[in-house]
Design an enzyme around this catalytic site. Structure first.
Site, PDB file in Angstrom:
ATOM      1  N   HIS A 154       3.855   8.359  -2.260  1.00  0.00           N
ATOM      2  CA  HIS A 154       3.565   9.736  -1.201  1.00  0.00           C
ATOM      3  C   HIS A 154       4.462   9.266   0.216  1.00  0.00           C
ATOM      4  CE1 HIS A 154       0.967  11.932  -3.928  1.00  0.00           C
ATOM      5  NE2 HIS A 154       0.588  10.325  -4.423  1.00  0.00           N
ATOM      6  N   THR A 190       4.088  -6.151  -5.775  1.00  0.00           N
ATOM      7  CA  THR A 190       4.399  -5.265  -4.684  1.00  0.00           C
ATOM      8  C   THR A 190       5.790  -6.007  -4.002  1.00  0.00           C
ATOM      9  OG1 THR A 190       3.238  -7.012  -3.259  1.00  0.00           O
ATOM     10  CG2 THR A 190       1.947  -4.926  -3.869  1.00  0.00           C
ATOM     11  N   ARG A 232       1.609 -12.947  -7.153  1.00  0.00           N
ATOM     12  CA  ARG A 232       2.342 -14.338  -6.596  1.00  0.00           C
ATOM     13  C   ARG A 232       2.969 -15.319  -7.440  1.00  0.00           C
ATOM     14  NH1 ARG A 232       2.343 -12.531  -1.566  1.00  0.00           N
ATOM     15  NH2 ARG A 232       0.664 -12.607  -0.445  1.00  0.00           N
TER      16      ARG A 232
END
Length: 180
Positions: free
Chosen positions: A83, A135, A150
């Site tokens: 978004h 991410t 990680r």
């Protein structure tokens, strides 16, 4: 009409898309011997290679590219869109969507309840542990876990790599400890 007859769809005759899968993609390409289970939601511009499996509840959104021999466990979500949030005068819902896409290279295992966000590339031979939120890009051969995900190890090292003969350096010879 069948899924294969939809414009923008290229489905290998030997792929399997379960009756209970919800396929509302704008564009979809699926390779041979790939299975999309009941309960999956396939939406966006999606390419899935050969010999892949998407287990029940897996979701693709936006632009998603999945290589060959990829395993995606139940309730994993690959989000190849986002978004807009830059215009503070507009509600988020009124702002345009962006899409960098998600890329999953060959021979990857994505565990249950994983989320992969827009703009991420997961390198070949990687493993994403259950529940991870990815991410950032994941290097090839890397095992990642956690929120945010990680690196926890390199698959080419350790007991299982030695048993399989995969503990090799980039040229195929033995991997040197001092080269890490």
């Amino acid at each position: 009409a069948t899924l294969g007859a939809r414009p923008g769809y290229d489905l290998h005759p030997r792929c399997v898309i379960a009756d209970g899968a919800r396929v509302v993609a704008d564009r979809l390409q699926v390779g041979e011997h790939t299975t999309i289970a009941a309960g999956c939601l396939i939406r966006g511009d999606v390419t899935i290679g050969a010999h892949c499996s998407l287990s029940a509840g897996a979701i693709t959104m936006g632009r998603v590219r999945i290589g060959n021999v990829v395993r995606i466990a139940s309730y994993a979500v690959l989000v190849g869109e986002n978004h807009g949030t830059d215009d503070l005068a507009l509600p988020i819902a009124a702002q345009p969507m962006t899409s960098m896409g998600v890329v999953v290279e060959d021979d990857v295992w994505i565990g249950a309840n994983v989320t992969v966000v827009d703009g991420v590339t997961i390198g070949a031979h990687a493993v994403i542990a259950a529940g991870a939120v990815v991410t950032r890009d994941v290097a090839p051969w890397t095992v990642v876990a956690g929120v945010p995900a990680r690196p926890i190890r390199d698959r080419r090292e350790g007991p299982s790599a030695r048993r399989s003969g995969r503990a090799a350096g980039p040229t195929g010879g033995p991997r040197r400890r001092d080269a890490l």
